[in-house]
Design an enzyme around this catalytic site. Structure first.
Site, PDB file in Angstrom:
ATOM      1  N   GLU A 428       1.486  -1.097   0.321  1.00  0.00           N
ATOM      2  CA  GLU A 428      -0.028  -0.438   0.376  1.00  0.00           C
ATOM      3  C   GLU A 428       0.887   1.173   0.543  1.00  0.00           C
ATOM      4  OE1 GLU A 428      -2.532  -0.364   3.435  1.00  0.00           O
ATOM      5  OE2 GLU A 428      -3.798  -1.986   2.243  1.00  0.00           O
ATOM      6  N   GLU A 504      -4.429  -8.851   0.159  1.00  0.00           N
ATOM      7  CA  GLU A 504      -4.131  -8.388   2.124  1.00  0.00           C
ATOM      8  C   GLU A 504      -6.454  -8.557   1.824  1.00  0.00           C
ATOM      9  OE1 GLU A 504      -2.320  -5.971   4.059  1.00  0.00           O
ATOM     10  OE2 GLU A 504      -3.676  -5.383   5.078  1.00  0.00           O
TER      11      GLU A 504
END
Length: 812
Positions: A428, A504
């Site tokens: 991220e 994720e």
């Protein structure tokens, strides 16, 4: 050469062959005799600095885990961009509310004599949190930026011969340097390796298995060495220690030996059959003197990623049934411990998990060794930041100088582990935006490819729309999506790879044994007690409940698997209570911080563990004051249908169906009214016959304590731990699921009391104190072996309760 170290562990390799005494190679583990202080105001690197009053510790060591918990340690005003926040708010507990911020010093003293000319010495750090500065005999000999990195320092020219050497390490944890609890100190091993000048380069040997057939496999071994006129002999041994292949070579090209060795009738490594071979490589001088030797465990296996088909292991299409794991070990903090890691993996294995993502950092060597041995595929991650910051003092400060060096050390130190099937260069990262991000992504991926051309690279992407538009996602070997289930189809069509990884997933939140009413699916739900409902219908604003991922995994062959956030609760990131004190640890775990399974464990087990039966009922059945009120009952099972009974009365048969994701994977009786007594579920097989039964009962008042150890025999090595689950039952032996009694712990014999944990994310009780309250009727006590074998006894007492004792044993 003679080495004399004070109170440290060492291993000496002394080999005889053809009547000749050969060279000696020494690995010294700097475990004991360390002195530590966090009170130093100036520098403590000089040789004559008096550290005699410092705390005596052993390494691995985490100075912050001993507390106390306090909101001042990580109070901050911020907007968490990854969570979609726009307006800064005051937050606490983000990094565990433990005193990790500040500077700590470590010192150790050792002597070296007869250190002959031509010998080489290397100091190895497997993890030092954070920003280590290393001094030997008052001289600064090295430093590093990233607290998660493994790194080495050549100390050959700085060792004193025949006199005491003083090793000092300064570690600094800055505020706002992490998004979770990073730990503090020398939290992984420190060692010294002493070798001849002619030697194998540290982490310079790479073993691959590029050609596997039914009856033979080629083991490709490249070994980087220093020196000339050398030869190398390799023996390959199977799991029974039988030599199955041998090869000798004398040709060195570009400083490397390159061998291709055939192994007949190979046993392939997989999660189901984690078979390991051992390569013993020996380096000889022209006169036959052994100069160096190394032993490397490896597995014979093939991996392939293909469009539409997905991921294959040994030619078989395999889905990742994975979890993400932070590096802290709950009450042990960041200090690595193999027994604690083994327990985690044992729990995950029972759930049917087959893969782990190290989040968001380099994994420990111990974790990879266990993954090899126990059968887990591994996604080894590197960074949570690149050049653009998430937190004020994060990795972006080191990216330009260290990123390539960090990846090189990660890959070279771990690439021989068969468990690793993929690398991740980031999670991220804000660099997902803009042309600079593409440049950085390509740069990092190219470094991984250069160091290891056999494995692909991914990034956990949360800005999926942006990465589709910019080409960021198309650049990657494996496009990893963090959540964003609504964008999977679009991303699959947009990206050229032909598959998607759930890098994720879920971020469902729950507190073990806590249930909230009414039972509805919600996001960012908060309650006055700062807990989350274990009906497993609550998630974060950016995420979803597990069933939505299950649909994609089951229905889309181009979705190659998932890594659930997270396998276990971890210290820090107490979403959705970032702004509430005293929440100080996560609610994401499938198991809690103590390693005790939540209800969600059985939801995943019912889908992932295809070998064993799962039949789990929730909630508990102690609801005084809810008589006559709607109290839904869920059943997590691998059977398609079941009938529910309350006090012998049928609540009807439920059958899984595809009307909603929840109905597809759960059996739910939503209209049950609470009455004390017995809840029983009867599951049916595909032919409608009774296949399994389970029941729960309403408990009376807490009466006695019950103890159950994960292992009753442990090693007398000063490190091994028995994890003892402590619970309370009523007079009839029925578990008391709402008990909150405070208990006291006493360990005698050949062990010490190490810590306790109850899994309550709001508890401010100190882990290492010998008392703690139960949470939802349970807690776990950690009993740690000493270095003397013998009998061990744990006694647990509580006011008004019948005490309990359990006998354990430690062996050499």
């Amino acid at each position: 050469m003679k080495l004399i170290f004070k109170s440290i562990v060492f291993v000496v390799l002394l080999v005889f062959s053809s009547g000749k005494m050969m060279s000696q190679s020494t690995t010294v583990l700097l475990k004991d005799n360390w002195r530590f202080s966090k009170e130093v105001k100036g520098e403590a690197s000089s040789v004559d600095f008096d550290a005699s009053k410092w705390e005596k510790v052993s390494v691995p060591h985490d100075w912050a885990i001993y507390g106390p918990f306090d909101e001042k340690w990580d109070k901050q005003v911020s907007a968490i961009e990854q969570n979609g926040e726009k307006i800064p708010t005051e937050k606490t507990g983000r990094t565990g509310a433990l005193p990790h911020i500040g500077t700590g010093w470590y010192r150790n003293t050792f002597s070296v004599s007869d250190f002959k000319k031509g010998k080489k010495a290397l100091l190895i750090f497997e993890g030092a949190m954070s920003e280590p500065q290393v001094f030997l005999n008052g001289k600064k000999i090295g430093e590093w930026g990233y607290g998660y990195s493994y790194f080495t320092i050549d100390i050959t020219n700085d060792l004193l011969v025949g006199a005491e050497n003083v090793l000092a390490v300064k570690l600094t944890n800055m505020p706002f340097s992490s998004r979770w609890y990073p730990g503090a100190g020398l939290y992984r091993k420190v060692s010294i390796v002493v070798k001849e000048e002619e030697k194998f380069v540290q982490w310079g040997t790479f073993i691959t298995t590029p050609d596997i057939k039914e009856n033979t496999a080629v083991v490709d071994l490249k070994a980087e060495v220093t020196g000339n006129n050398l030869s190398m002999v390799t023996q390959i041994k199977d799991a029974n220690n039988t030599i199955v292949a041998t090869q000798k070579d004398s040709e060195i090209k570009d400083g490397k030996f390159h061998q291709k060795i055939s192994v007949d009738k190979p046993h392939l490594w997989s999660p189901e059959t984690p078979y390991l071979y051992t390569a013993i490589t020996q380096l000889y001088a022209a006169d036959g003197t052994l100069k160096d030797e190394q032993t490397i465990k490896f597995g014979i296996r093939s991996i392939k990623y293909e469009a539409n088909t997905g991921f294959s292991l040994n030619g078989k299409v395999t889905k990742f049934k994975g979890v993400c794991l932070h590096h802290d070990l709950g009450p042990l903090g960041a200090a690595v411990n193999k027994a604690a890691l083994r327990r985690q993996l044992t729990i995950l294995k029972d759930m049917g998990c087959n893969a782990i993502r190290s989040s968001h950092n380099m994994p420990s060597f111990e974790q990879l060794e266990l993954a090899d041995e126990m059968g887990f595929m591994f996604l080894a991650e590197s960074f949570d930041e690149w050049a653009k910051p998430k937190v004020e003092n994060g990795y972006h400060r080191f990216f330009e100088e260290y990123a390539e060096k960090d990846i090189v050390n990660l890959v070279r130190a771990t690439r021989n582990h068969p468990c690793i099937v993929m690398w991740s260069s980031g999670n991220e990262v804000p660099d997902q935006y803009g042309a600079e991000g593409l440049t950085r992504a390509k740069f990092l991926q190219d470094v991984f490819h250069r160091e290891d051309p056999t494995r692909p690279v991914t990034v956990g992407m949360d800005q999926v729309k942006q990465t589709m538009a910019s080409g960021f996602g198309s650049l990657l070997d494996v496009p990893g999506l963090n959540y964003r289930v609504h964008l999977y189809e679009e991303a699959y069509k947009s990206f050229p790879q032909g598959f998607i990884l759930g890098s994720e997933t879920a971020s469902t939140v729950s507190s073990r044994g806590i249930y909230k009413f009414p039972v509805v699916q919600q996001k960012e739900k908060q309650y006055d007690d700062l807990q989350c409902s274990s009906y497993d219908l609550e998630a974060c604003s950016w995420s979803n409940v597990p069933d939505e991922d299950f649909v994609l995994q089951d229905d889309k062959p181009w979705v190659i698997g998932e890594f659930v956030w997270t396998g276990f609760d971890y210290l820090g990131e107490p979403t959705p209570y970032d702004e509430k004190w005293p929440s100080r640890s996560s609610y994401f775990g499938i198991s809690d911080l103590a390693g005790l399974p939540k209800d969600r464990f059985y939801l995943y087990r019912s889908r992932w563990n295809t070998q064993d039966k799962t039949l789990h009922i929730l909630p508990h059945w102690n609801w005084k004051g809810r008589e006559g009120e709607i109290t839904p009952v869920f059943v997590y099972t691998n059977y398609d249908s079941a009938e529910l009974f309350v006090n012998g009365k049928s609540m009807g048969v439920q059958k899984k169906n595809k009307s909603t994701p929840q109905n597809r994977y759960r059996l739910m009786w939503n209209d049950v009214k609470y009455e004390p007594g017995t809840v029983k579920v009867v599951a049916f097989d595909s032919n409608g016959k009774i296949a399994a039964e389970s029941e729960i009962k309403t408990a009376g008042n807490p009466y006695k304590i019950v103890l159950e150890a994960d292992r009753e025999i442990i090693k007398a090595d000063g490190e091994d731990i028995s994890f003892v689950t402590v619970s309370v039952v009523d007079k009839n032996g029925i578990p008391c699921p709402t008990a909150v009694n405070e208990l006291q712990f006493k360990v005698s014999g050949a062990a010490t009391y190490r810590a306790a944990c109850n899994g309550d994310a709001t508890s401010l009780e100190i882990f290492h104190q010998n008392k703690m309250k139960l949470f939802s009727g349970k807690l776990v006590v950690l009993v740690k072996a000493i270095e003397t074998a013998g009998t061990i006894q744990l006694e647990v007492t509580g006011k008004g309760l019948q005490k309990a004792k359990i006998n354990l044993k430690s062996e050499l």
